[in-house]
Design a protein around this motif. Structure first.
Motif, PDB file in Angstrom:
ATOM      1  N   THR A  58      26.631  58.964  -9.064  1.00  0.00           N
ATOM      2  CA  THR A  58      25.955  58.210  -8.246  1.00  0.00           C
ATOM      3  C   THR A  58      26.382  56.817  -8.328  1.00  0.00           C
ATOM      4  O   THR A  58      26.441  56.003  -7.466  1.00  0.00           O
ATOM      5  CB  THR A  58      24.589  58.465  -8.594  1.00  0.00           C
ATOM      6  OG1 THR A  58      24.420  59.802  -8.456  1.00  0.00           O
ATOM      7  CG2 THR A  58      23.691  57.985  -7.432  1.00  0.00           C
ATOM      8  N   GLY A  59      26.439  56.127  -9.480  1.00  0.00           N
ATOM      9  CA  GLY A  59      26.682  54.850  -9.768  1.00  0.00           C
ATOM     10  C   GLY A  59      28.099  54.406  -9.223  1.00  0.00           C
ATOM     11  O   GLY A  59      28.119  53.268  -8.881  1.00  0.00           O
ATOM     12  N   LEU A  60      28.918  55.238  -9.537  1.00  0.00           N
ATOM     13  CA  LEU A  60      30.313  55.121  -9.367  1.00  0.00           C
ATOM     14  C   LEU A  60      30.412  54.907  -7.654  1.00  0.00           C
ATOM     15  O   LEU A  60      30.918  53.763  -7.153  1.00  0.00           O
ATOM     16  CB  LEU A  60      31.332  56.126  -9.755  1.00  0.00           C
ATOM     17  CG  LEU A  60      32.738  55.941  -9.235  1.00  0.00           C
ATOM     18  CD1 LEU A  60      33.465  54.742  -9.661  1.00  0.00           C
ATOM     19  CD2 LEU A  60      33.634  57.318  -9.690  1.00  0.00           C
ATOM     20  N   ASN A  61      29.458  55.653  -6.855  1.00  0.00           N
ATOM     21  CA  ASN A  61      29.899  55.809  -5.437  1.00  0.00           C
ATOM     22  C   ASN A  61      29.147  54.726  -5.174  1.00  0.00           C
ATOM     23  O   ASN A  61      29.262  53.965  -4.197  1.00  0.00           O
ATOM     24  CB  ASN A  61      29.201  57.119  -4.721  1.00  0.00           C
ATOM     25  CG  ASN A  61      29.972  58.340  -5.069  1.00  0.00           C
ATOM     26  OD1 ASN A  61      31.161  58.191  -5.178  1.00  0.00           O
ATOM     27  ND2 ASN A  61      29.359  59.482  -5.420  1.00  0.00           N
ATOM     28  N   LEU A  62      27.929  54.188  -5.685  1.00  0.00           N
ATOM     29  CA  LEU A  62      27.366  53.120  -4.991  1.00  0.00           C
ATOM     30  C   LEU A  62      28.085  51.704  -5.255  1.00  0.00           C
ATOM     31  O   LEU A  62      28.334  50.871  -4.349  1.00  0.00           O
ATOM     32  CB  LEU A  62      25.953  52.667  -5.841  1.00  0.00           C
ATOM     33  CG  LEU A  62      25.210  51.610  -5.525  1.00  0.00           C
ATOM     34  CD1 LEU A  62      24.852  51.273  -4.185  1.00  0.00           C
ATOM     35  CD2 LEU A  62      24.070  51.512  -6.432  1.00  0.00           C
ATOM     36  N   LEU A  63      28.716  51.760  -6.325  1.00  0.00           N
ATOM     37  CA  LEU A  63      29.805  50.511  -6.662  1.00  0.00           C
ATOM     38  C   LEU A  63      30.818  50.474  -5.414  1.00  0.00           C
ATOM     39  O   LEU A  63      31.190  49.252  -5.053  1.00  0.00           O
ATOM     40  CB  LEU A  63      30.447  50.598  -8.048  1.00  0.00           C
ATOM     41  CG  LEU A  63      29.581  50.062  -9.224  1.00  0.00           C
ATOM     42  CD1 LEU A  63      30.306  50.292 -10.566  1.00  0.00           C
ATOM     43  CD2 LEU A  63      28.828  48.645  -8.848  1.00  0.00           C
ATOM     44  N   LEU A  64      31.626  51.799  -5.408  1.00  0.00           N
ATOM     45  CA  LEU A  64      32.622  51.779  -4.155  1.00  0.00           C
ATOM     46  C   LEU A  64      32.094  51.379  -2.894  1.00  0.00           C
ATOM     47  O   LEU A  64      32.586  50.620  -1.899  1.00  0.00           O
ATOM     48  CB  LEU A  64      33.268  53.031  -4.341  1.00  0.00           C
ATOM     49  CG  LEU A  64      34.046  53.490  -5.484  1.00  0.00           C
ATOM     50  CD1 LEU A  64      34.537  54.863  -5.631  1.00  0.00           C
ATOM     51  CD2 LEU A  64      34.951  52.434  -5.765  1.00  0.00           C
TER      52      LEU A  64
END
Length: 106
Positions: A58-64
């Motif tokens: 979820t954090g990775l997707n938010l950064l992307l």
């Protein structure tokens, strides 16, 4: 449950967001909400993550997602201060080359 703390600092050429806690499904909405109210206007968004001990997809997707938004607005996303676990998530998914400075030279 570990809360996520988000602190923003506006500068003339960039916005700095310091994040602390865990970036996961239960907490990422806090960071996302903060980024939606910040006028980015083609500036650099610097996300300082030295206080983040854990990040999931979820954090990775938010950064992307932030990166895509900034690029569309003529800005840039810079992620720094990564601890071992969040850095590992970026490395394994090869997102490190998109989000961190000089990763090819590290």
């Amino acid at each position: 449950m570990n809360d996520l703390t988000v602190t923003t600092h506006q500068h003339a050429d960039r916005t700095v967001i310091a994040v602390a806690g865990e970036m996961d499904l239960a907490s990422c909405h806090t960071l996302e909400e903060a980024t939606l109210i910040i006028p980015l206007d083609g500036k650099t968004l610097h996300v300082e993550m030295s206080g983040v001990s854990f990040m999931d997809s979820t954090g990775l997707n938010l950064l992307l997602k932030l990166r895509r938004r900034l690029m569309a607005e003529g800005g840039r996303l810079l992620v720094t201060g990564l601890r071992d676990q969040p850095a590992s998530v970026l490395r394994v998914t090869e997102a490190d080359t998109l989000l961190t400075p000089d990763v090819a030279h590290a």
